[in-house]
Design an enzyme around this catalytic site. Structure first.
Site, PDB file in Angstrom:
ATOM      1  CG  ASP A 194      -6.665  25.103 -36.546  1.00  0.00           C
ATOM      2  OD1 ASP A 194      -6.572  24.014 -37.148  1.00  0.00           O
ATOM      3  OD2 ASP A 194      -7.672  25.403 -35.870  1.00  0.00           O
TER       4      ASP A 194
HETATM    5  C1  BGC Z   1      -9.382  22.372 -36.454  1.00  0.00           C
HETATM    6  C2  BGC Z   1      -8.333  21.837 -35.506  1.00  0.00           C
HETATM    7  C3  BGC Z   1      -7.901  20.471 -35.965  1.00  0.00           C
HETATM    8  C4  BGC Z   1      -7.381  20.564 -37.372  1.00  0.00           C
HETATM    9  C5  BGC Z   1      -6.874  19.247 -37.909  1.00  0.00           C
HETATM   10  C6  BGC Z   1      -8.949  22.283 -37.914  1.00  0.00           C
HETATM   11  O1  BGC Z   1     -10.031  22.524 -38.751  1.00  0.00           O
HETATM   12  O2  BGC Z   1      -9.691  23.698 -36.120  1.00  0.00           O
HETATM   13  O3  BGC Z   1      -8.852  21.806 -34.213  1.00  0.00           O
HETATM   14  O4  BGC Z   1      -6.954  19.949 -35.088  1.00  0.00           O
HETATM   15  O5  BGC Z   1      -8.418  21.020 -38.207  1.00  0.00           O
HETATM   16  O6  BGC Z   1      -7.895  18.348 -38.064  1.00  0.00           O
END
Ligand code: BGC
Length: 720
Positions: free
Chosen positions: A267
């Site tokens: 993530d």
């Molecule tokens: C989230 C993810 C997301 C990523 C990219 C993160 O803050 O937890 O679910 O895919 O950002 O946007």
């Protein structure tokens, strides 16, 4: 003699009908996994050839993200740059990336999708999003998000698939195949146990192996088996280590136990030790050292794989083989989807947008759950000509939707007011603050309430007192009061549940879902959604209660999300496998509304259960059949549910567990024979001593009903 023959034939025809109208059969659930256009073996050979040409410096660049949302491309090796974008309920438009996609359909939230209990619809829903990804040059969708609904305050519950691993698994596998059938890679996230967004970067989920295997892994397993090509790890620690750099989480659980072979990414900014990250089995550090203007990120220091890989290699802390593995997994995955051989962008799918909007609407139709309908107040009658709509909050004019990376704005949005005006014309009026006489004189009062859920924080289960009091006041003035809920997850309705005549749980409905609401109110659509979550009476009843440290307060906004100086919050999953209805039933805590519950404008009868064998062995398949009849006056869909109860076990087991379900459409008076199939796995639990699923011999009950608390047909069976 002839007369007797004639009589018997006529009687048989009367009882069972002619062949032409013989009872229809609903076949058992079946499913076909995704096969990538290029086999992993072929793709792997091509990746080897590419790798042999790549310099070490380029490899270090490749295994880390580029410009926030991209996998870096290299013209010299014919490796294209690939765009990764959120998320599960539609394509999120990132204006800062100069609009790679201009318009995307806002679908009802994934939790709403789950309330349809319609795996085929999950396929269509995801296929539509996948097609829009192709329009927007998105090679990898950063979804489906699929963390289990452990507690109702999680700000991201709307993005996920509810509390039951079996239901979530069936929806996810169809989602994955629908998405990937368009040539867009699906990413299963967030691996693992990211069940709260309260200071999510500073939580440590402490959870047993059995609980992981029975509750938190099955949906991921289903996604992997369905052929999902990517997985994203989570922000939190799992049993003491950050998921994105945990050898246990990635190598042991994901690659070992679940057999995942594709691309594992982190993530966004969630790995802290580059050496561990490289060794953990992760392939792609996202998004790498792009430092947005936030002091917090600068303070993180030199934590990145990209900027440390070569140093670690020189110091012999990691090997070139480690870097090759990472780069190769990224390449193999993308090659097998054909991404190195064709453009991602395909504008021909623009013509499918009207169909996508129709699928979004159909999802809302099937997802909306009618929870309360006293004296059959619904559907509204034509004589109901002074309908008053009251908005507590903004959701009469603004469409309620979840925030954060999953947010999708949609286009041509139909507000609740517009949808209800279209349906009821002058029969409906809207007042934000109606007078007492407005309320008393109304033929029916509709109250719109909702919550504003988002990534980055949790929100209270309880509604503000002001909201509860206003509902109580309105309901005391007019007995025909109906509450319409637009929330990302469960809310506490206990203070007014019994005081109102109707409750419609309409989730986050997407850009046009209020049309479904209007149709349900008028009776054009018969409600058929069933709860994919339990609605507890109060949060204290929930297994998740106590996860926030005493004295800490809810917050909104993103500041606390990156606060890495605060002390770690240990969240012990003490309830073990008793999540959702498994908890409430075993602990004998009566919820307000049960998992699997939802009303219809018609009635259904269950009869004639037959089970192919009463005694079975671990290799047998059990065929279950029963008749479902629409005994009311209008057509409708029923979601029939099959649960298994273990009468005696050597470990604590839930009272019952969902093992099959079927959404069945029936005309008024129509019957269908519904077939389901079970195997020994459906009777088993995960044994920590042997690290295997075990079905213990003994007696079980097969239970069939219309909601987790309403079992209508039963049959005992014995595993020999
Ligand atoms: C989230 C993810 C997301 C990523 C990219 C993160 O803050 O937890 O679910 O895919 O950002 O946007």
């Amino acid at each position: 003699m002839r007369k007797i023959y004639f009589f018997i034939t006529t009687l048989l025809l009367m009882l069972y009908g002619t062949n032409a109208n013989a009872q229809k059969v609903v076949e058992p659930y079946s499913f076909k996994a995704f096969t990538p256009p290029i086999s992993f073996e072929q793709a792997s050979a091509r990746a080897d050839a590419l790798l042999s040409k790549m310099s070490l410096e380029d490899k270090a660049e490749f295994i880390s993200g580029y410009n926030l949302f991209f996998i870096k491309g290299f013209e010299k090796y014919n490796i294209p740059q690939l765009y990764l974008s959120d998320a599960t309920q539609g394509a999120h438009i990132r204006k800062e990336l100069s609009s790679l996609i201009e318009k995307s359909t806002a679908f009802p939230s994934p939790l709403a999708l789950t309330a349809t209990w319609n795996p085929q619809l999950a396929h269509e829903y995801a296929k539509s999003i996948g097609e829009e990804c192709r329009v927007g040059d998105i090679a990898v969708l950063l979804g489906p998000g699929m963390n289990i609904y452990r507690q109702s305050q999680n700000g991201r519950n709307f993005e996920y698939f509810g509390e039951d691993p079996f239901l979530a698994a069936r929806m996810i596998e169809n989602y994955v195949v629908g998405m990937q059938s368009t040539g867009t890679i699906a990413t299963l996230k967030h691996f693992l146990c990211n069940n709260t967004d309260y200071c999510r970067r500073m939580t440590n989920s402490i959870v047993s192996e059995r609980t992981l295997h029975e509750i938190y892994l099955p949906a991921f397993q289903a996604g992997v088996n369905a052929g999902a090509l990517a997985v994203m790890t989570s922000y939190n620690k799992v049993n003491g280590e950050w998921a994105g750099q945990s050898n246990y989480v990635i190598n042991k659980l994901l690659r070992g136990d679940l057999g995942f072979k594709g691309l594992v990414m982190s993530d966004w900014w969630s790995t802290w030790n580059p050496e561990k990250t490289i060794k953990s089995g992760l392939d792609l550090e996202m998004p790498g050292p792009f430092t947005p203007e936030g002091p917090e990120l600068k303070e993180l220091g030199n934590i990145y794989v990209k900027t440390n890989a070569l140093r670690l290699l020189n110091e012999k802390k990691v090997s070139e083989a480690d870097m090759n593995r990472m780069a190769k997994n990224i390449m193999t995955t993308c090659i097998s989807m054909g991404l190195y051989d064709r453009p991602v962008k395909d504008l021909t799918y623009l013509s499918s947008y009207p169909k996508h909007a129709e699928i979004a609407l159909q999802t809302a139709r099937e997802a909306t759950v009618l929870l309360r309908n006293e004296k059959n107040i619904l559907p509204l009658q034509p004589s109901d000509n002074k309908i008053l709509l009251v908005g507590i909050g903004n959701y009469v004019n603004d469409i309620a939707r979840g925030g954060g990376s999953a947010e999708v704005e949609g286009y041509d949005q139909v507000s609740m007011l517009k949808a209800l005006k279209n349906e009821f014309g002058d029969r409906i009026s809207f007042k934000q603050n109606p007078s007492e006489s407005d309320v008393k004189n109304a033929s029916t009062v509709l109250i719109s309430i909702g919550t504003s859920d988002s990534e980055g924080y949790d929100r209270p289960y309880q509604l503000p007192d002001s909201v509860n009091n206003k509902i109580l006041t309105l309901a005391s003035l007019n007995a025909r009061t109906i509450v319409i809920v637009n929330a990302g997850g469960g809310i506490e309705m206990t203070p007014w549940n019994k005081k109102v005549a109707g409750i419609i749980f309409a989730w986050y409905p997407g850009q046009n879902g209020h049309i479904a609401l209007a149709e349900i109110l008028s009776g054009k659509t018969n409600p058929s959604g069933k709860l994919p979550i339990t609605l507890e009476k109060k949060f204290e009843d929930s297994p998740g209660f106590g996860y926030m440290p005493a004295g800490e307060k809810f917050y909104t906004g993103w500041e606390r999300d990156m606060d890495l100086k605060r002390s770690l919050i240990n969240i012990e999953y003490k309830e073990g496998v008793l999540v959702g209805y498994r908890w409430y039933e075993t602990k004998k805590i009566e919820p307000l509304y049960h998992f699997g519950y939802g009303l219809s404008y018609t009635t259904f009868a269950y009869s004639n259960l037959s089970v192919s064998t009463k005694k079975f062995s671990t290799t047998d398949k059990i065929q279950v059949e029963f008749t479902l009849t629409n005994t009311g006056k209008v057509a409708g869909d029923e979601i029939a549910q099959l649960y298994v109860h273990d009468k005696k076990a050597s470990v604590v087991r839930p009272i019952k567990e969902l093992k099959s379900f079927s959404r069945v459409n029936l005309q008024a008076g129509e019957s269908k024979r519904v077939k389901m199939e079970l195997t020994a796995k459906d009777f088993s639990f995960y044994d920590e001593k042997t690290s295997k699923w075990v079905a213990e011999s003994g007696d079980f009950e097969i239970l069939i009903g219309c909601s987790s608390n309403n079992m209508i047909l039963k049959q005992s069976v014995t595993l020999q």
